[in-house]
Scaffold this active site. Structure first.
Site, PDB file in Angstrom:
ATOM      1  N   HIS A   1       0.798  -1.228   0.000  1.00 51.30           N
ATOM      2  CA  HIS A   1       0.000   0.000   0.000  1.00 51.30           C
ATOM      3  C   HIS A   1       0.830   1.279   0.000  1.00 51.30           C
ATOM      4  O   HIS A   1       0.267   2.376  -0.009  1.00 51.30           O
ATOM      5  CB  HIS A   1      -0.952   0.004   1.199  1.00 51.30           C
TER       6      HIS A   1
ATOM      7  N   ARG B   1       7.015  -6.307   3.099  1.00 56.39           N
ATOM      8  CA  ARG B   1       5.724  -6.806   2.618  1.00 56.39           C
ATOM      9  C   ARG B   1       5.666  -6.622   1.102  1.00 56.39           C
ATOM     10  O   ARG B   1       5.720  -5.491   0.603  1.00 56.39           O
ATOM     11  CB  ARG B   1       4.546  -6.081   3.267  1.00 56.39           C
TER      12      ARG B   1
ATOM     13  N   ASP C   1      16.860 -11.274  -2.900  1.00 60.37           N
ATOM     14  CA  ASP C   1      18.173 -10.941  -3.462  1.00 60.37           C
ATOM     15  C   ASP C   1      18.625  -9.539  -3.042  1.00 60.37           C
ATOM     16  O   ASP C   1      19.822  -9.271  -2.940  1.00 60.37           O
ATOM     17  CB  ASP C   1      18.153 -11.055  -4.986  1.00 60.37           C
TER      18      ASP C   1
ATOM     19  N   GLU D   1      -6.466 -12.604   5.954  1.00 58.78           N
ATOM     20  CA  GLU D   1      -7.229 -11.374   6.167  1.00 58.78           C
ATOM     21  C   GLU D   1      -8.587 -11.367   5.476  1.00 58.78           C
ATOM     22  O   GLU D   1      -9.108 -10.301   5.149  1.00 58.78           O
ATOM     23  CB  GLU D   1      -6.389 -10.167   5.746  1.00 58.78           C
TER      24      GLU D   1
ATOM     25  N   ASP E   1      -8.949  -5.567   6.407  1.00 57.89           N
ATOM     26  CA  ASP E   1      -9.500  -6.375   5.325  1.00 57.89           C
ATOM     27  C   ASP E   1     -10.480  -7.412   5.847  1.00 57.89           C
ATOM     28  O   ASP E   1     -11.529  -7.656   5.238  1.00 57.89           O
ATOM     29  CB  ASP E   1      -8.364  -7.059   4.560  1.00 57.89           C
TER      30      ASP E   1
END
Length: 254
Positions: free
Chosen positions: A48, A73, A87, A152, A178
């Site tokens: 987000h 995230r 990586d 969620e 959510d």
């Protein structure tokens, strides 16, 4: 030289409560500032917040000397995205909207090298190996990757026990906003029905030997989640901290 020890993963395994915060500016300088605040972990939010792989990398660099462990995230549970953030040096990955055990199993595999997973072997020239300096990275990396999955919505809650039965998952993060919206309460995560589902989920996660996590953006919600037994507990969002502090200061002196 082996992959660095993931102290956040180790703390979860030992049952220690870890207090964290969300970083959503998408800027290295603000994340570096948050790294001085004393949190155990900080989320670099690719879902987000206005982040891409370069800004995520830059924030990992900014936290390199901080005691706060970075949790990245990803915007969606895609193997190619997970490969990029690993990586870039992330050792803890948080994946949103996990609904089934099959989906969870593929995410675990995406975080591990063959023969146990599908992670591409290309980190030798990447930040994860300090650009080739960590010569024993590949055989030691899997043990230090911490995999956190977000449950969620109602489908995820229905399949929670099957998800929890999988090996390789370190923690389950409950997304209250959510979940409450999917339950018909439009972001009202304080609704008693939602709180009951969250409390039950936290108990099931703990009973399965995994770490339960959640985000609270009010003192009341954060205390409620702490009382439920949330182990990795986020207690705020950087943008809201600035906005609330600025508005309060303006109102005080206007």
């Amino acid at each position: 030289m082996s992959a660095p020890v993931n102290h956040f993963k180790q703390a979860l395994k030992e049952g220690q409560r870890q207090i964290g915060c969300w970083c959503t500016f998408g800027e290295a300088i603000t994340t570096e500032l948050m790294g001085t605040a004393g949190f155990d972990w900080l989320v670099v939010d690719g879902e987000h917040a206005p982040n891409d792989i370069r800004s995520i990398r830059d924030q990992l660099v900014a936290l390199a000397t901080s005691s706060a462990e970075p949790v990245v995230r990803v915007p969606i549970g895609e193997a190619w995205l997970i490969k990029q953030v690993l990586d870039a040096g992330a050792q803890t990955v948080l994946v949103p909207m996990v609904e089934t055990a099959d989906q969870a199993a593929e995410l675990v595999r995406a975080c591990h090298y063959p023969p146990h997973g599908t992670r591409g072997v290309g980190a030798t020239g990447a930040r994860a190996t300090q650009f080739g300096a960590v010569q024993n990275y590949i055989p030691t990396a899997d043990a230090q990757i911490c995999i956190l999955l977000q449950v969620e919505n109602r489908k995820g809650i229905e399949n929670l026990d099957e998800i929890l039965a999988l090996e390789g998952i370190d923690g389950i993060f409950i997304g209250p906003s959510d979940l409450s919206t999917d339950m018909g309460h439009q972001g009202n995560s304080a609704h008693p029905e939602v709180r009951a589902v969250i409390a039950d989920a936290i108990n099931r996660i703990k009973a399965a030997g995994k770490a339960p996590g959640i985000l609270g953006v009010t003192d009341e919600a954060t205390q409620a989640y702490a009382d439920m037994g949330a182990q990795f507990l986020a207690v705020g969002i950087d943008v809201l901290l600035l906005a609330q502090g600025a508005r309060a200061l303006a109102a005080k002196w206007r």
